[in-house]
Design a protein around this motif. Structure first.
Motif, mmCIF file in Angstrom:
data_model
loop_
_atom_site.group_PDB
_atom_site.id
_atom_site.type_symbol
_atom_site.label_atom_id
_atom_site.label_comp_id
_atom_site.label_asym_id
_atom_site.label_seq_id
_atom_site.Cartn_x
_atom_site.Cartn_y
_atom_site.Cartn_z
ATOM 1 N N HIS A 425 -20.368 -34.128 2.442
ATOM 2 C CA HIS A 425 -18.967 -33.719 2.544
ATOM 3 C C HIS A 425 -18.865 -32.202 2.720
ATOM 4 O O HIS A 425 -18.197 -31.721 3.632
ATOM 5 C CB HIS A 425 -18.230 -34.166 1.266
ATOM 6 N N GLU A 426 -19.547 -31.481 1.846
ATOM 7 C CA GLU A 426 -19.394 -30.024 1.839
ATOM 8 C C GLU A 426 -20.156 -29.347 2.970
ATOM 9 O O GLU A 426 -19.622 -28.484 3.650
ATOM 10 C CB GLU A 426 -19.849 -29.431 0.504
ATOM 11 N N HIS A 430 -17.028 -30.710 6.305
ATOM 12 C CA HIS A 430 -16.046 -29.653 6.578
ATOM 13 C C HIS A 430 -16.470 -28.773 7.746
ATOM 14 O O HIS A 430 -15.635 -28.246 8.470
ATOM 15 C CB HIS A 430 -15.844 -28.775 5.338
ATOM 16 N N GLU A 453 -9.632 -33.148 3.964
ATOM 17 C CA GLU A 453 -10.496 -33.798 2.974
ATOM 18 C C GLU A 453 -10.916 -35.191 3.450
ATOM 19 O O GLU A 453 -12.037 -35.627 3.222
ATOM 20 C CB GLU A 453 -9.795 -33.886 1.619
ATOM 21 N N HIS A 510 -6.712 -34.660 -2.578
ATOM 22 C CA HIS A 510 -7.964 -35.417 -2.636
ATOM 23 C C HIS A 510 -7.709 -36.888 -2.975
ATOM 24 O O HIS A 510 -8.362 -37.774 -2.449
ATOM 25 C CB HIS A 510 -8.927 -34.822 -3.663
HETATM 26 ZN ZN ZN Z 1 -13.565 -30.887 0.579
#
Ligand code: ZN
Length: 651
Positions: A425-426, A430, A453, A510
């Motif tokens: 995810h990070e 992104h 997100e 989120h």
């Molecule tokens: Zn995020």
């Protein structure tokens, strides 16, 4: 060290350990210490940003707590204590997650008793006010349900600024603020500064002006101390580039010049060699419904070399992941730049990262810096570890997992899969994708955070089941991906509802993104029965019948979400979020809440910081730092207010 510290209202307080701190090089420990001091100095800034009454109310509540001479064992006083602890936790009077005003829980008349039996001689009332008028204003804010109702309102049919009680705008309407910043952006080049990030927008005699947060400006007293400790920290920095970006950061704090913040960010992204790292500044924009103003936060951390290998493998293969993603080729990056990733342990949390803390970070936020210079991404291992240790024994899994197989899978692969999801995810999610030229991310307005997100989560979900991960040695088998799919849908469809009050909708970005994904794949796979709700013993569970097809659905949605971001398709973003992410199935919600209540757990968690003690030679030169974990929640909060209460009650 005990992970669990205490529980009150809907909150549990945990501790994180700082692994191997004792054996770190003393210079690194001193670096961490000085950065940690800087991390604590901005606490009051966040309190004031969250609401203009927060610092006043905190002073009153803490004075009562420390000096009240009446019966401290009464039921009413216990309710007062819970209120104070909740206010501390939320850095103000609004719930940290729902952002709604926290009900006092005790009566207005008991407030009179608290006031009468406390000692007010040390409280300096803001000038021009009598004690009575000062108190009556605060009383109104605490007890009147129509005052300062909600910190961040995202209901788009109302003026988002007027209906939000944060302290970022004064006397300004949403339309005026949007026009003000649209105008600044229209006149900026392709590399615009983050307009409005570090200022309060006010209307003075009909004119819009920014009051900048800087030394000798608004919040100057706290910024002065942040600068003081950052200056000291440079002595111990790991390398020259770190020294350089700390100097840029200091200069930015001194001048408020956002171009210096960009300079700092570019150098910060480049710096990968050092072991210790930190974030300190006005960073995330979730506290502002328009997504412009940065709330103050800080995290001090250091690298976990072993676990970082995992994240490094991902980032080294970033281009492969970009090339093979299900996204339309037009919206892929032809060259993925500098997606660095590492696994860290936090050593100090401050501002908007404390006590509720993120489990991963991906910065900087400026889109053009990300595209041109890349971004830095971290997974916070010691925080996720504390969560995992706490969660394995609290009964949640047994209550909400649909089968013993699912429970087994979660116990065996859940921790690895969860961390890997955060890494993906990070450090890839992104950072992936490309926005069409001329499209501004602000086009998605209040839906931007949720869409962004969603995009990062889908990237993670899609790839966690890719054979490539097994080839790269990151997962032992497909079982890890299954554990993540189980956990994601279980959370998105069932357990995250424990955080929502009966009758309410989902608002936090989120949470919206998780329900958006879970509901969408459920609906999209209905014909083929890919995901289903099953009933057992009058309880609802989620069952995944085809993991491969589910993965394909994640891919389909990722493609659409990337298209929405790349084209700035506001209508499509709005429809997806409103159709899937917001509304709650009331019937199911009631059932989940009932099952959750029986477990006696708190839905939210936050963390206490360790205590660092500087060791100095008799001449005063520091030579080492000691760490302790023995401070309790109340003591820590009171100590922070005493030692880092740097701002006046009214700013
Ligand atoms: Zn995020």
């Amino acid at each position: 060290m005990n992970v669990f510290a205490e529980k009150f209202a809907d909150i549990k307080i945990l501790r994180y350990s700082v692994p191997q701190f004792e054996v770190l090089d003393p210079k690194k420990k001193l670096y961490i210490y000085h950065l940690s001091q800087a991390a604590l100095c901005g606490r009051d800034i966040l309190w004031d940003q969250n609401n203009r009454y927060n610092l006043r109310i905190r002073a009153v509540l803490e004075t009562i707590w420390t000096t009240f001479s009446g019966n401290r064992d009464s039921e009413s006083f216990k309710l007062f204590e819970i209120y104070l602890k909740r206010v501390w936790f939320s850095n103000g009077i609004h719930h940290h997650y729902s952002t709604e005003k926290i009900p006092a829980g005790f009566s207005d008349s008991f407030f009179d008793e608290l006031l009468a039996k406390s000692d007010w001689s040390d409280l300096s009332i803001p000038s021009g006010k009598s004690f009575e008028s000062f108190i009556s204003e605060i009383r109104d804010v605490i007890f009147n349900p129509s005052k300062e109702v909600k910190r961040v309102n995202l209901e788009s049919d109302k003026d988002l600024i007027e209906t939000s009680s944060n302290n970022y705008y004064q006397g300004v309407s949403q339309a005026e603020a949007e026009a003000f910043y649209a105008n600044l952006k229209a006149n900026a080049g392709p590399e615009p500064v983050s307009f409005g990030l570090n200022s309060t927008l006010v209307k003075e005699s009909g004119q819009l002006t920014e009051i900048v947060w800087k030394l000798n400006g608004k919040y100057g007293k706290a910024i002065e101390q942040i600068v003081f400790w950052l200056n000291k920290a440079t002595e111990y920095a790991d390398n020259e580039l770190q020294k350089k970006y700390i100097r840029s950061l200091i200069l930015y704090y001194e001048t408020g010049d956002l171009a210096l913040f960009d300079q700092y960010s570019m150098d910060w992204v480049k710096e990968l060699a050092g072991e210790v790292d930190f974030v300190n500044g006005f960073i995330e924009v979730y506290g502002d419904p328009l997504g412009i103003k940065g709330s103050w936060e800080s995290i001090v951390n250091y690298k976990d070399t072993e676990a970082t290998k995992r994240a490094t493998i991902l980032s080294q293969n970033a281009q492969w992941f970009e090339d093979h993603s299900p996204v339309n080729p037009e919206f892929k990056k032809t060259e993925v730049k500098g997606v660095s990733a590492k696994v860290i342990h936090v050593a100090m949390l401050g501002g908007d990262c404390y006590p509720a803390t993120p489990i991963g970070i991906n910065l900087p936020n400026a889109e053009w810096i990300r595209e041109k210079h890349g971004s830095k991404s971290v997974t916070i291992e010691n925080i996720t570890q504390s969560y995992f240790l706490d969660s394995m024994n609290n009964g949640m899994l047994e209550e909400f997992a649909g089968s013993s197989e699912e429970i087994e899978r979660a116990k065996t692969f859940g921790y690895l899969a969860g961390n890997l999801h955060t890494d993906l995810h990070e450090c890839l999610g992104h950072g992936s994708g490309k926005v069409r030229e001329g499209v501004n991310t602000e086009a998605l307005k209040n839906y931007y955070s949720t869409i962004e997100e969603t995009r990062a989560d889908l990237f993670a979900l899609y790839y966690i089941m890719d054979e490539q991960l097994i080839k790269l040695g990151l997962v032992p088998s497909e079982e890890a991906a299954k554990a993540e799919f189980d956990a994601y849908l279980r959370n998105g469809l069932l357990t995250q509802l424990t955080r929502i009050e009966p009758g309410k909708d989902i608002e936090e970005s989120h949470m919206r993104n998780r329900q958006l994904i879970a509901r969408w794949v459920y609906e999209a796979g209905k014909d083929q029965n890919i995901v289903e709700f099953v009933r057992k013993d009058e309880k609802t569970f989620v069952r995944i019948n085809d993991y491969q097809k589910l993965r394909e659905l994640f891919g389909q949605l990722l493609k659409e979400i990337q298209r929405i971001k790349s084209k700035g398709d506001f209508e499509a973003a709005k429809n997806l979020v409103e159709d899937y992410a917001v509304k709650v199935d009331r019937h199911l919600h009631a059932e989940i809440l009932e099952r959750f209540e029986k477990l006696g757990l708190a839905p939210y968690a936050g963390f206490l910081n360790p205590v660092y003690e500087l060791k100095t030679w008799p001449c005063g030169t520091p030579y080492d730092v000691e760490i302790r974990y023995d401070e309790d929640y109340t003591s820590q909060m009171l100590r922070y207010s005493a030692d880092f209460g740097l701002l006046p009650m009214v700013n």
